[in-house]
Design a protein around this motif. Structure first.
Motif, PDB file in Angstrom:
ATOM      1  N   UNK A 145       8.271   5.959   7.521  1.00 33.68           N
ATOM      2  CA  UNK A 145       9.723   6.408   6.784  1.00 33.68           C
ATOM      3  C   UNK A 145       8.756   7.239   5.186  1.00 33.68           C
ATOM      4  N   UNK A 146       9.911   7.871   4.331  1.00 35.38           N
ATOM      5  CA  UNK A 146       9.588   8.873   3.236  1.00 35.38           C
ATOM      6  C   UNK A 146      10.425   7.995   2.464  1.00 35.38           C
ATOM      7  N   UNK A 147       9.439   7.289   1.551  1.00 27.29           N
ATOM      8  CA  UNK A 147      10.205   6.340   0.441  1.00 27.29           C
ATOM      9  C   UNK A 147       9.670   8.186  -1.364  1.00 27.29           C
ATOM     10  N   UNK A 148      10.745   8.135  -1.952  1.00 30.41           N
ATOM     11  CA  UNK A 148      10.080   9.158  -3.178  1.00 30.41           C
ATOM     12  C   UNK A 148      10.172   7.658  -4.213  1.00 30.41           C
ATOM     13  N   UNK A 149       9.299   8.165  -5.665  1.00 33.08           N
ATOM     14  CA  UNK A 149       9.545   7.377  -6.862  1.00 33.08           C
ATOM     15  C   UNK A 149      10.447   8.065  -8.122  1.00 33.08           C
ATOM     16  N   UNK A 150      11.188   7.980  -8.558  1.00 34.56           N
ATOM     17  CA  UNK A 150      11.934   8.321  -9.584  1.00 34.56           C
ATOM     18  C   UNK A 150      12.018   8.105 -10.600  1.00 34.56           C
ATOM     19  N   UNK A 151      11.299   8.236 -11.484  1.00 34.93           N
ATOM     20  CA  UNK A 151      10.962   8.042 -12.718  1.00 34.93           C
ATOM     21  C   UNK A 151      12.079   7.013 -14.007  1.00 34.93           C
ATOM     22  N   UNK A 152      12.296   6.082 -14.020  1.00 32.15           N
ATOM     23  CA  UNK A 152      13.156   5.720 -14.996  1.00 32.15           C
ATOM     24  C   UNK A 152      13.206   4.672 -16.443  1.00 32.15           C
ATOM     25  N   UNK A 153      13.829   5.000 -17.181  1.00 32.99           N
ATOM     26  CA  UNK A 153      13.426   4.098 -18.404  1.00 32.99           C
ATOM     27  C   UNK A 153      14.368   2.848 -18.782  1.00 32.99           C
ATOM     28  N   UNK A 154      13.761   2.230 -18.350  1.00 32.58           N
ATOM     29  CA  UNK A 154      13.357   0.393 -17.726  1.00 32.58           C
ATOM     30  C   UNK A 154      14.610   0.358 -19.133  1.00 32.58           C
ATOM     31  N   UNK A 155      15.722  -1.152 -17.701  1.00 33.68           N
ATOM     32  CA  UNK A 155      17.090  -1.353 -18.534  1.00 33.68           C
ATOM     33  C   UNK A 155      16.829  -3.118 -19.389  1.00 33.68           C
ATOM     34  N   UNK A 176       0.537  -1.089   0.130  1.00 38.90           N
ATOM     35  CA  UNK A 176      -0.001   0.162   0.137  1.00 38.90           C
ATOM     36  C   UNK A 176       1.490   1.400   0.025  1.00 38.90           C
ATOM     37  N   UNK A 177       0.869   1.487  -0.802  1.00 34.11           N
ATOM     38  CA  UNK A 177       1.544   2.974  -0.785  1.00 34.11           C
ATOM     39  C   UNK A 177       1.065   3.997  -0.225  1.00 34.11           C
ATOM     40  N   UNK A 178       0.937   4.987   1.162  1.00 28.61           N
ATOM     41  CA  UNK A 178       0.448   5.967   2.057  1.00 28.61           C
ATOM     42  C   UNK A 178       0.630   7.060   1.804  1.00 28.61           C
ATOM     43  N   UNK A 179       0.276   8.396   0.791  1.00 30.63           N
ATOM     44  CA  UNK A 179       0.883  10.071   0.503  1.00 30.63           C
ATOM     45  C   UNK A 179       1.095  10.568   1.072  1.00 30.63           C
ATOM     46  N   UNK A 180       2.459  11.076   1.363  1.00 28.97           N
ATOM     47  CA  UNK A 180       3.217  11.922   1.956  1.00 28.97           C
ATOM     48  C   UNK A 180       2.967  13.369   0.673  1.00 28.97           C
ATOM     49  N   UNK A 181       3.631  13.355  -0.231  1.00 27.55           N
ATOM     50  CA  UNK A 181       3.737  14.756  -1.024  1.00 27.55           C
ATOM     51  C   UNK A 181       3.333  14.020  -2.287  1.00 27.55           C
ATOM     52  N   UNK A 182       2.823  13.748  -2.879  1.00 26.43           N
ATOM     53  CA  UNK A 182       1.981  13.581  -3.899  1.00 26.43           C
ATOM     54  C   UNK A 182       2.732  14.278  -5.617  1.00 26.43           C
ATOM     55  N   UNK A 183       3.026  15.129  -5.628  1.00 26.88           N
ATOM     56  CA  UNK A 183       3.738  16.324  -6.088  1.00 26.88           C
ATOM     57  C   UNK A 183       5.129  15.554  -6.885  1.00 26.88           C
ATOM     58  N   UNK A 184       5.971  15.363  -5.439  1.00 26.95           N
ATOM     59  CA  UNK A 184       6.650  14.753  -5.581  1.00 26.95           C
ATOM     60  C   UNK A 184       7.512  13.229  -5.587  1.00 26.95           C
ATOM     61  N   UNK A 185       5.590  12.590  -5.825  1.00 29.05           N
ATOM     62  CA  UNK A 185       5.472  10.902  -5.521  1.00 29.05           C
ATOM     63  C   UNK A 185       6.861  10.780  -4.130  1.00 29.05           C
ATOM     64  N   UNK A 186       6.447  11.187  -3.671  1.00 25.55           N
ATOM     65  CA  UNK A 186       6.871  10.515  -1.934  1.00 25.55           C
ATOM     66  C   UNK A 186       5.678   9.854  -1.151  1.00 25.55           C
ATOM     67  N   UNK A 187       6.094   8.439  -0.760  1.00 28.88           N
ATOM     68  CA  UNK A 187       4.898   8.337  -0.027  1.00 28.88           C
ATOM     69  C   UNK A 187       5.542   7.365   0.881  1.00 28.88           C
ATOM     70  N   UNK A 188       5.162   6.646   1.550  1.00 30.41           N
ATOM     71  CA  UNK A 188       5.471   5.759   2.984  1.00 30.41           C
ATOM     72  C   UNK A 188       5.020   4.439   2.259  1.00 30.41           C
ATOM     73  N   UNK A 189       5.983   3.321   2.562  1.00 30.55           N
ATOM     74  CA  UNK A 189       5.490   1.936   2.083  1.00 30.55           C
ATOM     75  C   UNK A 189       4.897   0.999   3.243  1.00 30.55           C
ATOM     76  N   UNK A 190       3.723   0.479   2.794  1.00 32.85           N
ATOM     77  CA  UNK A 190       2.859  -0.453   3.460  1.00 32.85           C
ATOM     78  C   UNK A 190       2.814  -1.663   3.083  1.00 32.85           C
TER      79      UNK A 190
END
Length: 563
Positions: A141-151, A103-117
């Protein structure tokens, strides 16, 4: 009214979450407590339930996680390299084959930052040093999701990155038109060969120039005859003793001729081959002595006979002198008699003879990537010339033994986990001659095996895009491995082995006419695509897919091309 408003706000939050983190896209999962570090499958391990740790971002697939919709507002995180899912068991973060919903619990959705539960536990990390093990607990604790191109697979860009990182770290400038990697030793000759491997794969003129500059520097110190030593000059060379050292330099020279056509390289190779052959030849058994001062003078090793066979075949092909093929064939036949198991493909290390009756006094049956590799190369080159099927049969068994006995369950070479010394370069020799085998016989299984090793080494590079020869261990950011500083020039040879794997086979037609794919069955209750590790060949109609860009429909199933 209050209940309706709360329900509306919760619904909008879920919608925003879906918009911020999109299923089908790939992300780095970064600790909000430490900039530039993200979740990484430890040592890029392919093992089920391997640890997942915090590590400095090195921009490799083992740090990339594709988000999949698990339904009910929960998500799956599948590692791009391993194909396994993020999980937490016994308080520790791991990967597993079976999907595990978060489950992703939003902290700052604009920054794609969540708690992971996960169930009732939150993901947190107590320390942010590389290799730290994230834990689950009640503290969030907070975790930020940084989008990348998958290799998704090893490609030309990954190979280019490996070459550039290696050169940036290890090339030493010694004046105009002079370069070196290790200031001598047989590792210098082998590192020059790795540069030729890179040139032959890329055809980039700068790489051939670099080889010639290194060769020029070597010749400035060693001269035209390589049976001496250069202890005083500061360029290590031990040709007065080790016959195999000289043979490696001979191979580097004759390959220089193959790529440049310059007569000097052929002359150097031929002159020094003749010199070493005369002094090392044990006429009573038709094999070569390993060393003039070290070891038993009535001993013969695979580590001299295999390279000599390869060198003789190359010289014969370049000069048109059939006698060198005959020398190679004689050495091979006697190595085959005394140091080879024709059934299993096992190449023994060494044997000592009684010169009075040619009987074996003792032997060492240790198998190495060095010896498997050089005898493999000799078998392929002799088959190319004589077209004797027995050489092909030997080559098949030598390579099969190496894949079976010197690799882990996933086909990644696991021996010689060294960052320095002689052993650091052994696996690069196997990669080189396995590449020769794969190209000669257009063997797709060996192509995939080689690229699999290159991809594993790639995933364990450091952030500066170089590493060491212990491919199964992540290259640390402080450049330390088992007490060795692998950034030093003494470790260039080991670091070059991954280049030989990366350049062993062409990447532009890796799949040939048959495209290898992984089936990605649709998961129950989801419109997203899961994955497993089955490989097979199919044809179908290509359509667009948001994750990979290419999807095939075949027999009503979905199949993702591994690009």
């Amino acid at each position: 009214m209050k209940r309706i408003l709360c329900f509306f706000m919760a619904a909008m939050s879920a919608i925003n979450m879906q918009a911020a983190i999109e299923p089908g896209k790939t992300y780095r999962i970064v600790s909000a407590n430490r900039e530039g570090a993200s979740l990484f499958v430890k040592n890029a391990s392919l093992v089920d339930k391997a640890e997942v740790v915090i590590w400095t971002n090195t921009d490799v697939p083992a740090q990339q996680w594709t988000v999949l919709d698990a339904g009910n507002g929960e998500m799956l995180f599948r590692n791009v390299y391993t194909g396994k899912y993020l999980d937490a068991s016994n308080m520790s973060l791991t990967q597993r084959t079976e999907p595990c919903s978060w489950m992703l619990v939003p902290i700052d959705e604009a920054q794609k930052t969540y708690q992971l539960k996960l169930q009732k536990k939150y993901l947190r990390v107590l320390t942010t040093t590389d290799g730290a093990q994230p834990l689950t607990g009640t503290t969030a604790q907070g975790w930020r999701f940084e989008e990348v191109e998958p290799q998704n697979t090893f490609d030309v860009a990954a190979r280019r990155r490996m070459i550039d990182g290696f050169l940036e770290q290890y090339v030493q400038f010694k004046g105009q038109n002079y370069r070196t990697f290790m200031n001598g030793g047989w590792g210098e000759a082998e590192t020059m060969e790795a540069i030729l491997d890179c040139y032959e794969a890329t055809k980039e003129a700068e790489l051939l120039t670099l080889y010639e500059q290194c060769y020029r520097y070597m010749r400035y110190h060693v001269g035209a005859s390589w049976n001496g030593g250069t202890v005083v000059s500061g360029y290590d060379w031990f040709g007065y003793d080790f016959n195999d050292d000289v043979m490696w330099l001979i191979i580097a020279a004759i390959r220089g001729y193959q790529n440049t056509g310059k007569q000097m390289y052929l002359d150097d190779a031929k002159r020094n081959f003749d010199l070493i052959y005369r002094r090392a030849y044990l006429g009573y058994v038709g094999m070569l002595r390993w060393a003039e001062n070290s070891g038993d003078r009535n001993g013969s090793n695979s580590c001299i006979n295999g390279p000599a066979e390869v060198a003789a075949c190359y010289i014969a092909a370049a000069s048109g002198d059939e006698s060198y093929y005959e020398k190679a064939r004689e050495l091979y036949e006697n190595q085959r008699q005394y140091l080879f198991n024709t059934v299993t493909g096992h190449v023994d290390d060494s044997v000592v003879f009684n010169p009075d009756n040619s009987k074996v006094v003792s032997r060492n049956t240790w198998a190495s990537t060095y010896n498997q590799g050089t005898m493999l190369g000799a078998a392929v080159l002799l088959y190319r010339h004589y077209q004797d099927s027995r050489y092909k049969q030997d080559a098949d068994r030598i390579l099969a033994f190496a894949k079976r006995e010197l690799c882990n369950e996933f086909g990644v070479v696991h021996v010689c986990q060294n960052a320095d010394g002689d052993f650091q370069g052994f696996k690069g020799i196997l990669m080189r001659y396995a590449g020769l085998y794969a190209r000669e016989f257009q063997d797709k299984d060996t192509q995939k095996w080689l690229i699999g090793n290159a991809f594993h080494a790639y995933n364990n590079l450091n952030s500066l895009s170089f590493g060491h020869s212990a491919w199964q261990t992540k290259a640390a950011e402080n450049h330390q491995y088992n007490g060795v500083d692998y950034s030093s020039s003494a470790c260039a040879f080991g670091a070059s082995t991954a280049l030989s794997a990366a350049c062993a086979v062409p990447l532009d037609h890796y799949y040939g006419d048959d495209t290898a794919m992984r089936e990605l069955p649709t998961m129950a209750g989801s419109n997203q695509v899961g994955c497993d590790a089955r490989w097979y060949t199919l044809q179908g109609t290509s359509v667009e897919h948001p994750q990979s860009g290419r999807l095939y429909i075949h027999g009503g199933k979905k199949h993702l091309v591994r690009q």
